[in-house]
Design a protein around this motif. Sequence first.
Motif, PDB file in Angstrom:
ATOM      1  N   SER A   6      -2.435   4.835  -7.228  1.00  0.00           N
ATOM      2  CA  SER A   6      -3.371   5.615  -8.226  1.00  0.00           C
ATOM      3  C   SER A   6      -2.212   5.790  -9.268  1.00  0.00           C
ATOM      4  CB  SER A   6      -3.773   6.689  -7.622  1.00  0.00           C
ATOM      5  OG  SER A   6      -2.544   7.830  -7.440  1.00  0.00           O
ATOM      6  N   ILE A  13      -3.991  -3.952  -8.167  1.00  0.00           N
ATOM      7  CA  ILE A  13      -5.227  -3.583  -7.663  1.00  0.00           C
ATOM      8  C   ILE A  13      -6.447  -4.186  -8.033  1.00  0.00           C
ATOM      9  CG2 ILE A  13      -4.254  -1.084  -8.430  1.00  0.00           C
ATOM     10  CD1 ILE A  13      -5.900  -1.048 -10.879  1.00  0.00           C
ATOM     11  N   ARG A  14      -7.536  -3.829  -7.234  1.00  0.00           N
ATOM     12  CA  ARG A  14      -8.941  -4.353  -7.040  1.00  0.00           C
ATOM     13  C   ARG A  14      -9.255  -4.290  -8.633  1.00  0.00           C
ATOM     14  NH1 ARG A  14     -12.043  -5.781  -2.411  1.00  0.00           N
ATOM     15  NH2 ARG A  14     -14.239  -5.752  -2.816  1.00  0.00           N
ATOM     16  N   TRP A  15      -9.634  -5.402  -9.301  1.00  0.00           N
ATOM     17  CA  TRP A  15     -10.259  -5.448 -10.552  1.00  0.00           C
ATOM     18  C   TRP A  15     -11.073  -6.316 -11.059  1.00  0.00           C
ATOM     19  CZ3 TRP A  15      -9.046  -1.176 -13.660  1.00  0.00           C
ATOM     20  CH2 TRP A  15      -9.113  -1.401 -14.920  1.00  0.00           C
ATOM     21  N   ASN A  58       1.366  -2.866 -11.026  1.00  0.00           N
ATOM     22  CA  ASN A  58       0.650  -2.148 -10.154  1.00  0.00           C
ATOM     23  C   ASN A  58      -0.676  -3.228  -9.928  1.00  0.00           C
ATOM     24  OD1 ASN A  58      -0.824  -0.569  -8.264  1.00  0.00           O
ATOM     25  ND2 ASN A  58      -1.858   0.621  -9.776  1.00  0.00           N
ATOM     26  N   SER A  79       1.319  -1.699  -5.208  1.00  0.00           N
ATOM     27  CA  SER A  79       0.031  -2.354  -5.223  1.00  0.00           C
ATOM     28  C   SER A  79      -1.061  -1.100  -4.430  1.00  0.00           C
ATOM     29  CB  SER A  79       0.002  -3.731  -4.182  1.00  0.00           C
ATOM     30  OG  SER A  79      -1.246  -4.128  -4.067  1.00  0.00           O
ATOM     31  N   ASN A  80      -2.393  -1.208  -5.107  1.00  0.00           N
ATOM     32  CA  ASN A  80      -3.117  -0.071  -4.833  1.00  0.00           C
ATOM     33  C   ASN A  80      -2.588   1.329  -4.856  1.00  0.00           C
ATOM     34  OD1 ASN A  80      -5.211  -2.113  -3.433  1.00  0.00           O
ATOM     35  ND2 ASN A  80      -3.143  -2.513  -2.185  1.00  0.00           N
ATOM     36  N   TRP A  84       0.978  -1.301   0.034  1.00  0.00           N
ATOM     37  CA  TRP A  84      -0.055   0.077   0.008  1.00  0.00           C
ATOM     38  C   TRP A  84       0.903   1.414  -0.173  1.00  0.00           C
ATOM     39  CZ3 TRP A  84      -5.328  -0.139  -0.142  1.00  0.00           C
ATOM     40  CH2 TRP A  84      -5.788  -1.539   0.036  1.00  0.00           C
TER      41      TRP A  84
END
Length: 262
Positions: free
Chosen positions: A144, A164-166, A162, A141-142, A111
Amino acid sequence: MDQHFNQPTALLPGDVRMPLLGFGTWQASGQAGYDAVLAALDAGYRHIDTATMYGNEEEVGRAIKESGLRREDIFITTKLPPDRVGRERETIEASLRALDTDHVDLWLIHWPPSSPADSIPVWRELLAARDENLTRAIGVSNYSTAQIDELIQATEENPAVNQIRWSPSLYDRQRHVEHRDRGVVLEGYSPFKTSDLSDPVLTRIATAHDVSPAQVVLRWHIDHEIVVIPKSVTPERIRANADIFDFSLTAEEMRDIDALGG
């Protein structure tokens, strides 16, 4: 010949090949975690995703060792927790000991650090770990897009990945393009958590290919060249999630699924 060596991969800097299908291990620890990783390797996964924060690196390492597979045939990701700012080297060394390997294939900042001022110093520590061959590739990770740009501007080194939630319902074409433009591989986690597997679009496409809606969701990631790391501790589901290489989605089906991100 293991058919799974023909799985599609993403090319990372340094000529590192990352399988597009990985096995997630969040909340899979102890004996259940060990059994799940062993079942995943047996089902053909060659990419295992863990993290210091998961507390299961030892079980992951033991399962890899006892699978009988060669270390170089398995892609291992682990992650640096945000509370380890300033202790990066100590953390990667602890991960390597737990995993019983001399390097990981990908090390991520789990994070963004809580203090934005720490972001670039932490990234420089990951670069140092890569340059010392403790990890073959590094990423985040996570993050922008703006946070990724900050790292690139400060160091001229792009994160390789990267994570990320997807999922189809989270599909964001612009964000996908931003990653591609920067040479950052997009890796999605929690593919099912935000998916409605009973959605008529997914069920219709699943029926057309004689597969499950969950398999359609995973194949959608693969056909977008997005890395996906489904997690399960159920052997049947672990096998089903790996069985996505005998079909592919049409351009029209991909557009219909993309539209779920509306």
